[in-house]
Design a protein around this motif. Structure first.
Motif, PDB file in Angstrom:
ATOM      1  N   TYR A  28      -7.344 -44.344 -14.059  1.00  0.00           N
ATOM      2  CA  TYR A  28      -6.335 -45.102 -13.309  1.00  0.00           C
ATOM      3  C   TYR A  28      -6.733 -45.309 -11.848  1.00  0.00           C
ATOM      4  O   TYR A  28      -6.808 -46.444 -11.375  1.00  0.00           O
ATOM      5  N   ASN A  29      -7.016 -44.210 -11.139  1.00  0.00           N
ATOM      6  CA  ASN A  29      -7.290 -44.340  -9.708  1.00  0.00           C
ATOM      7  C   ASN A  29      -8.509 -45.208  -9.444  1.00  0.00           C
ATOM      8  O   ASN A  29      -8.490 -46.053  -8.545  1.00  0.00           O
ATOM      9  N   VAL A  30      -9.576 -45.031 -10.223  1.00  0.00           N
ATOM     10  CA  VAL A  30     -10.771 -45.851  -9.979  1.00  0.00           C
ATOM     11  C   VAL A  30     -10.540 -47.301 -10.396  1.00  0.00           C
ATOM     12  O   VAL A  30     -11.069 -48.226  -9.762  1.00  0.00           O
ATOM     13  N   LEU A  31      -9.759 -47.513 -11.437  1.00  0.00           N
ATOM     14  CA  LEU A  31      -9.485 -48.881 -11.889  1.00  0.00           C
ATOM     15  C   LEU A  31      -8.681 -49.629 -10.833  1.00  0.00           C
ATOM     16  O   LEU A  31      -8.957 -50.789 -10.513  1.00  0.00           O
ATOM     17  N   ALA A  57     -10.863 -51.170 -19.676  1.00  0.00           N
ATOM     18  CA  ALA A  57     -10.448 -49.813 -19.341  1.00  0.00           C
ATOM     19  C   ALA A  57     -11.589 -49.157 -18.585  1.00  0.00           C
ATOM     20  O   ALA A  57     -12.744 -49.591 -18.681  1.00  0.00           O
ATOM     21  N   THR A  58     -11.279 -48.136 -17.807  1.00  0.00           N
ATOM     22  CA  THR A  58     -12.324 -47.334 -17.178  1.00  0.00           C
ATOM     23  C   THR A  58     -12.305 -45.959 -17.833  1.00  0.00           C
ATOM     24  O   THR A  58     -11.263 -45.303 -17.880  1.00  0.00           O
ATOM     25  N   ILE A  59     -13.462 -45.549 -18.325  1.00  0.00           N
ATOM     26  CA  ILE A  59     -13.593 -44.308 -19.090  1.00  0.00           C
ATOM     27  C   ILE A  59     -14.621 -43.430 -18.389  1.00  0.00           C
ATOM     28  O   ILE A  59     -15.751 -43.885 -18.148  1.00  0.00           O
ATOM     29  N   ASP A  60     -14.262 -42.187 -18.094  1.00  0.00           N
ATOM     30  CA  ASP A  60     -15.244 -41.350 -17.417  1.00  0.00           C
ATOM     31  C   ASP A  60     -16.482 -41.203 -18.286  1.00  0.00           C
ATOM     32  O   ASP A  60     -16.410 -41.153 -19.516  1.00  0.00           O
ATOM     33  N   CYS A  61     -17.635 -41.170 -17.630  1.00  0.00           N
ATOM     34  CA  CYS A  61     -18.899 -41.260 -18.351  1.00  0.00           C
ATOM     35  C   CYS A  61     -19.153 -40.055 -19.240  1.00  0.00           C
ATOM     36  O   CYS A  61     -19.887 -40.165 -20.235  1.00  0.00           O
ATOM     37  N   VAL A  62     -18.533 -38.908 -18.946  1.00  0.00           N
ATOM     38  CA  VAL A  62     -18.696 -37.731 -19.798  1.00  0.00           C
ATOM     39  C   VAL A  62     -17.939 -37.919 -21.108  1.00  0.00           C
ATOM     40  O   VAL A  62     -18.482 -37.703 -22.196  1.00  0.00           O
ATOM     41  N   SER A  63     -16.690 -38.342 -21.018  1.00  0.00           N
ATOM     42  CA  SER A  63     -15.916 -38.609 -22.238  1.00  0.00           C
ATOM     43  C   SER A  63     -16.573 -39.692 -23.072  1.00  0.00           C
ATOM     44  O   SER A  63     -16.638 -39.599 -24.305  1.00  0.00           O
TER      45      SER A  63
END
Length: 267
Positions: free
Chosen positions: A125-128, A166-172
Motif C-alpha cells: 500500500y505505502n509504496v503503491l 498490485a505491488t508485491i514485496d519481492c520476498v513474497s
C-alpha cells in the motif's frame, strides 16, 4: 512467553518456519533466555498480538512498526533475504500487471484498478501510493483501490482481471514463484518501488535492554549456524543485520511525500 512468525505463514512452507524457530530457540537458550515455548503460536493477529501478553519474539511489517506498533515493539534485527530485488537488509516491491497488459511504465496505469493487501502494508500500500502520488490529478490516479487482504490474493486478482496492478514485496513474490509457480505465470513485473528495510524481527517494547541484546546475539548466531543452512535457504534468509530504528524512517518519508502531493489515500 509467546513467540510467533505470522509473516512466514505460507501453508506450503509450514515446516521451515517451525524449524527456524527451533533453531532460534536453541540459540536464545544458549544466551540464557529460558521459559521459551517449543512451538510458534498459530493463527495470531499480526497487530492484535501486541495487546496484553505480547510475544518476546515475532516479526512485523515496517509500516505497523512505524505507526500503530511504534510504542509497542522494540526492533531487534532485520533479515537479509536472498531474493531478486533485495540488497543487504533492504527490499523492494515489484509492480505486477497481467502478462498481456500493454502498460510500458507506471504512468500508463492511470485510471486502472489497483489491488492492495491492506492499508497498513509498506510493500502493498505505502509504496503503491508513493509511486502514484507525483502523478495525481485532482487527488486521484487509480480508478479504484481494492483491498484484497493478502499479497497472494492481490496477485490472483490481477491475474484474473479483477484488478490491473498490485505491488508485491519481492520476498513474497519469490516464495510464491517457488512454491506455486502457476500463480505468477500470468503476471509480468513492470518495475520496482523504492527500497526500504525488510520485515523486522521485534520484541515487546517492555523487554529490557539486556534481554533484547541476548535475543540479538541469538538471532545472529542462528543466521551463522551451519546446521540451519537448509532452513534459512527455504525461507530465503541469508543473514540478519542490526539496524538503527531510524533506518525505517524511509517508510514515514514515503507517506509524508504522498500527503504533500495531496494523495493521502490510494485511489
Amino acid at each position: 512467553m509467546r513467540v510467533s512468525l505470522p509473516l512466514s505463514a505460507f501453508p506450503a512452507i509450514a515446516g521451515p518456519p517451525a524449524a527456524w524457530w527451533t533453531g532460534l530457540r536453541r540459540h536464545f537458550q544458549a544466551q540464557g533466555i529460558g521459559d521459551l515455548p517449543d512451538a510458534l503460536a498459530s493463527g495470531v493477529d499480526p497487530i492484535g498480538q501486541w495487546d496484553g501478553d505480547a510475544p518476546i519474539f515475532s516479526q512485523t511489517c515496517g509500516y505497523p512498526m512505524t505507526h500503530g506498533l511504534a510504542d509497542k515493539v522494540r526492533l531487534l534485527a532485520t533479515p537479509r533475504y536472498a531474493a531478486p530485488g533485495c540488497a543487504g537488509a533492504s527490499y523492494v516491491s515489484w509492480i505486477v500487471v497481467r502478462r498481456d497488459d500493454p502498460a510500458q511504465n507506471f504512468a500508463d496505469l492511470r485510471g486502472r484498478r489497483a489491488a492492495f493487501n491492506g492499508r497498513d502494508s509498506q510493500s502493498g500500500y505505502n509504496v503503491l501510493r508513493a509511486l502514484a502520488a507525483p502523478m495525481v490529478k485532482e487527488g486521484r490516479f487509480f480508478a479504484a483501490g481494492i483491498e484484497s487482504g493478502a499479497h497472494r490474493k492481490s496477485m490472483a486478482m490481477v491475474a484474473a482481471g479483477k484488478a490491473d496492478v498490485a505491488t508485491i514485496d519481492c520476498v513474497s513474490f519469490a516464495l510464491v514463484a517457488r512454491i506455486a509457480p502457476e500463480e505468477v505465470a500470468g503476471l509480468r513485473v513492470l518495475g520496482a518501488s523504492a527500497a526500504a528495510p525488510a520485515l523486522p524481527y521485534v520484541t515487546a517494547a517492555a523487554t529490557d535492554g539486556a534481554t533484547a541484546g541476548r535475543l540479538q546475539v541469538g538471532i545472529l548466531a542462528a543466521c551463522a549456524d551451519p546446521a540451519l543452512a537448509d532452513v534459512r535457504r527455504a525461507l530465503l534468509i541469508e543473514g540478519c543485520e542490526i539496524l538503527p530504528r531510524a533506518c525505517y524512517d524511509v517508510i514515514l518519508d514515503m507517506e509524508q511525500r504522498a500527503a504533500a502531493f495531496g494523495y493521502p489515500e490510494l485511489g
